[in-house]
Design a protein around this motif. Structure first.
Motif, PDB file in Angstrom:
ATOM      1  N   ALA A 118      33.271 -34.865  87.891  1.00 47.91           N
ATOM      2  CA  ALA A 118      34.184 -35.880  87.360  1.00 47.91           C
ATOM      3  C   ALA A 118      34.309 -35.752  85.844  1.00 47.91           C
ATOM      4  CB  ALA A 118      33.701 -37.274  87.742  1.00 47.91           C
ATOM      5  N   LEU A 119      33.204 -35.427  85.173  1.00 48.32           N
ATOM      6  CA  LEU A 119      33.256 -35.243  83.724  1.00 48.32           C
ATOM      7  C   LEU A 119      34.156 -34.069  83.358  1.00 48.32           C
ATOM      8  CD1 LEU A 119      32.291 -36.148  80.922  1.00 48.32           C
ATOM      9  CD2 LEU A 119      30.329 -34.623  81.209  1.00 48.32           C
ATOM     10  N   VAL A 120      34.090 -32.996  84.116  1.00 49.41           N
ATOM     11  CA  VAL A 120      34.986 -31.853  83.883  1.00 49.41           C
ATOM     12  C   VAL A 120      36.440 -32.315  84.003  1.00 49.41           C
ATOM     13  CG1 VAL A 120      35.770 -29.622  84.795  1.00 49.41           C
ATOM     14  CG2 VAL A 120      33.318 -30.082  84.528  1.00 49.41           C
ATOM     15  N   GLY A 121      36.743 -33.126  84.999  1.00 50.05           N
ATOM     16  CA  GLY A 121      38.105 -33.635  85.172  1.00 50.05           C
ATOM     17  C   GLY A 121      38.555 -34.507  84.014  1.00 50.05           C
ATOM     18  N   VAL A 122      37.698 -35.421  83.578  1.00 52.69           N
ATOM     19  CA  VAL A 122      38.032 -36.304  82.452  1.00 52.69           C
ATOM     20  C   VAL A 122      38.229 -35.494  81.181  1.00 52.69           C
ATOM     21  CG1 VAL A 122      37.091 -38.098  80.932  1.00 52.69           C
ATOM     22  CG2 VAL A 122      36.976 -38.386  83.405  1.00 52.69           C
ATOM     23  N   LEU A 123      37.335 -34.536  80.936  1.00 51.14           N
ATOM     24  CA  LEU A 123      37.460 -33.722  79.724  1.00 51.14           C
ATOM     25  C   LEU A 123      38.704 -32.838  79.762  1.00 51.14           C
ATOM     26  CD1 LEU A 123      33.737 -32.767  79.058  1.00 51.14           C
ATOM     27  CD2 LEU A 123      35.117 -34.499  77.891  1.00 51.14           C
ATOM     28  N   THR A 124      39.103 -32.405  80.941  1.00 43.47           N
ATOM     29  CA  THR A 124      40.339 -31.623  81.064  1.00 43.47           C
ATOM     30  C   THR A 124      41.537 -32.464  80.623  1.00 43.47           C
ATOM     31  OG1 THR A 124      39.427 -30.276  82.839  1.00 43.47           O
ATOM     32  CG2 THR A 124      41.832 -30.383  82.683  1.00 43.47           C
ATOM     33  N   LEU A 125      41.593 -33.706  81.079  1.00 44.58           N
ATOM     34  CA  LEU A 125      42.674 -34.605  80.649  1.00 44.58           C
ATOM     35  C   LEU A 125      42.608 -34.860  79.148  1.00 44.58           C
ATOM     36  CD1 LEU A 125      42.576 -37.236  83.538  1.00 44.58           C
ATOM     37  CD2 LEU A 125      44.277 -35.428  83.188  1.00 44.58           C
ATOM     38  N   LYS A 126      41.407 -35.072  78.649  1.00 46.80           N
ATOM     39  CA  LYS A 126      41.223 -35.358  77.230  1.00 46.80           C
ATOM     40  C   LYS A 126      41.637 -34.160  76.366  1.00 46.80           C
ATOM     41  CE  LYS A 126      37.782 -37.406  74.219  1.00 46.80           C
ATOM     42  NZ  LYS A 126      36.366 -37.618  74.020  1.00 46.80           N
ATOM     43  N   VAL A 127      41.268 -32.959  76.800  1.00 46.20           N
ATOM     44  CA  VAL A 127      41.648 -31.749  76.063  1.00 46.20           C
ATOM     45  C   VAL A 127      43.167 -31.615  76.011  1.00 46.20           C
ATOM     46  CG1 VAL A 127      41.712 -29.223  76.258  1.00 46.20           C
ATOM     47  CG2 VAL A 127      39.535 -30.406  76.374  1.00 46.20           C
ATOM     48  N   ARG A 128      43.820 -31.839  77.124  1.00 46.01           N
ATOM     49  CA  ARG A 128      45.287 -31.719  77.147  1.00 46.01           C
ATOM     50  C   ARG A 128      45.938 -32.703  76.189  1.00 46.01           C
ATOM     51  NH1 ARG A 128      46.149 -30.919  83.649  1.00 46.01           N
ATOM     52  NH2 ARG A 128      45.282 -28.818  83.711  1.00 46.01           N
ATOM     53  N   ASP A 129      45.470 -33.956  76.212  1.00 42.30           N
ATOM     54  CA  ASP A 129      46.012 -34.963  75.297  1.00 42.30           C
ATOM     55  C   ASP A 129      45.716 -34.584  73.849  1.00 42.30           C
ATOM     56  OD1 ASP A 129      46.821 -36.353  77.519  1.00 42.30           O
ATOM     57  OD2 ASP A 129      45.535 -38.096  77.185  1.00 42.30           O
ATOM     58  N   GLU A 130      44.486 -34.172  73.600  1.00 43.42           N
ATOM     59  CA  GLU A 130      44.087 -33.824  72.240  1.00 43.42           C
ATOM     60  C   GLU A 130      44.920 -32.666  71.703  1.00 43.42           C
ATOM     61  OE1 GLU A 130      40.047 -32.130  70.315  1.00 43.42           O
ATOM     62  OE2 GLU A 130      39.862 -34.005  71.437  1.00 43.42           O
ATOM     63  N   GLU A 131      45.193 -31.689  72.537  1.00 46.28           N
ATOM     64  CA  GLU A 131      45.969 -30.546  72.074  1.00 46.28           C
ATOM     65  C   GLU A 131      47.408 -30.926  71.750  1.00 46.28           C
ATOM     66  OE1 GLU A 131      45.262 -27.171  74.656  1.00 46.28           O
ATOM     67  OE2 GLU A 131      43.416 -26.758  73.570  1.00 46.28           O
ATOM     68  N   VAL A 132      47.978 -31.865  72.480  1.00 48.91           N
ATOM     69  CA  VAL A 132      49.319 -32.353  72.144  1.00 48.91           C
ATOM     70  C   VAL A 132      49.292 -32.978  70.744  1.00 48.91           C
ATOM     71  CG1 VAL A 132      51.046 -34.122  72.704  1.00 48.91           C
ATOM     72  CG2 VAL A 132      50.087 -32.694  74.515  1.00 48.91           C
ATOM     73  N   LEU A 133      48.283 -33.796  70.494  1.00 47.07           N
ATOM     74  CA  LEU A 133      48.173 -34.473  69.206  1.00 47.07           C
ATOM     75  C   LEU A 133      47.860 -33.493  68.074  1.00 47.07           C
ATOM     76  CD1 LEU A 133      46.191 -37.531  70.576  1.00 47.07           C
ATOM     77  CD2 LEU A 133      48.571 -37.538  69.798  1.00 47.07           C
ATOM     78  N   LEU A 134      47.044 -32.486  68.352  1.00 46.51           N
ATOM     79  CA  LEU A 134      46.739 -31.478  67.334  1.00 46.51           C
ATOM     80  C   LEU A 134      47.968 -30.643  67.002  1.00 46.51           C
ATOM     81  CD1 LEU A 134      43.212 -30.363  68.582  1.00 46.51           C
ATOM     82  CD2 LEU A 134      43.719 -31.616  66.464  1.00 46.51           C
ATOM     83  N   ARG A 135      48.770 -30.330  68.008  1.00 44.54           N
ATOM     84  CA  ARG A 135      50.004 -29.576  67.752  1.00 44.54           C
ATOM     85  C   ARG A 135      50.976 -30.376  66.885  1.00 44.54           C
ATOM     86  NH1 ARG A 135      48.630 -27.269  72.680  1.00 44.54           N
ATOM     87  NH2 ARG A 135      48.796 -25.016  72.601  1.00 44.54           N
ATOM     88  N   GLU A 136      51.029 -31.690  67.131  1.00 47.58           N
ATOM     89  CA  GLU A 136      51.909 -32.545  66.333  1.00 47.58           C
ATOM     90  C   GLU A 136      51.429 -32.625  64.880  1.00 47.58           C
ATOM     91  OE1 GLU A 136      51.904 -36.339  68.307  1.00 47.58           O
ATOM     92  OE2 GLU A 136      53.123 -35.604  69.986  1.00 47.58           O
ATOM     93  N   ARG A 137      50.123 -32.632  64.690  1.00 44.41           N
ATOM     94  CA  ARG A 137      49.530 -32.840  63.373  1.00 44.41           C
ATOM     95  C   ARG A 137      49.410 -31.560  62.547  1.00 44.41           C
ATOM     96  NH1 ARG A 137      45.174 -36.263  62.019  1.00 44.41           N
ATOM     97  NH2 ARG A 137      44.859 -36.181  59.807  1.00 44.41           N
ATOM     98  N   PHE A 138      49.084 -30.453  63.220  1.00 45.39           N
ATOM     99  CA  PHE A 138      48.810 -29.203  62.507  1.00 45.39           C
ATOM    100  C   PHE A 138      49.792 -28.114  62.928  1.00 45.39           C
ATOM    101  CE2 PHE A 138      44.649 -31.352  62.985  1.00 45.39           C
ATOM    102  CZ  PHE A 138      44.399 -31.615  61.647  1.00 45.39           C
ATOM    103  N   PRO A 139      50.683 -27.695  62.035  1.00 46.94           N
ATOM    104  CA  PRO A 139      51.674 -26.671  62.383  1.00 46.94           C
ATOM    105  C   PRO A 139      51.040 -25.340  62.798  1.00 46.94           C
ATOM    106  CG  PRO A 139      52.144 -27.625  60.216  1.00 46.94           C
ATOM    107  CD  PRO A 139      50.857 -28.197  60.681  1.00 46.94           C
TER     108      PRO A 139
END
Length: 164
Positions: A118-139
């Motif tokens: 379950a932790l792997v699943g939660v972290l997978t969702l978190k990574v995807r969200d984080e990468e969207v936000l990192l792409r928006e913030r850092f060109p």
């Protein structure tokens, strides 16, 4: 794209992550029907636990004051691409996954196996969200992601051939 409010979703993912880590860390009660793993499985679990602590600790240390449990980068944070972040993009999450799998292997408890999955699943969702936000913030994030694997060295990066 993140649906809904990213802060609310981030808080929910962090809460789920913490609950699953607690489920893995809490001392198991005695279960006379369970056989504790022995030999190689237990040793491998211990190695994974130690590796997870080292990898996650290096990632946390490298972030310093920019460290946050939330997927959103802190204001003023810079994109880290060196040190352990030059090996994988998410070393703290990689460390958590290694540690969770190691804990499940060392205890042999079904609840730890379920919590690790379950932790792997939660972290997978978190990574995807984080990468969207990192792409928006850092060109530069796309170029970094192109050359650096997400969680496991050698897995997931789309390495371009060197220029001729």
């Amino acid at each position: 794209m993140i649906t809904g409010d990213p802060t609310t979703r981030g808080r929910g993912l962090v809460a789920a992550q913490m609950a699953l880590i607690a489920a893995l860390v809490l001392r198991p009660r005695r279960d006379r029907w369970r056989r504790r793993p022995r030999g190689l499985l237990r040793v491998a679990g211990g190695v994974l636990l130690a590796a997870g602590a080292v990898v996650g600790g290096l990632g946390a240390r490298r972030l310093g004051p920019a460290l946050t449990p939330m997927p959103q980068p802190r204001p003023g944070a810079t994109l880290r691409t060196d040190g352990v972040y030059g090996v994988v993009r998410h070393p703290i999450y990689a460390g958590l996954v290694l540690g969770a799998v190691g804990r499940a292997a060392t205890t042999g408890l079904g609840r730890h196996v379920v919590a690790a999955g379950a932790l792997v699943g939660v972290l997978t969702l978190k990574v995807r969200d984080e990468e969207v936000l990192l792409r928006e913030r850092f060109p530069d994030y796309d170029a970094y992601a192109e050359r650096t694997p997400r969680l496991l060295p050698g897995v997931g990066a789309r390495r371009r051939p060197p220029p001729a």
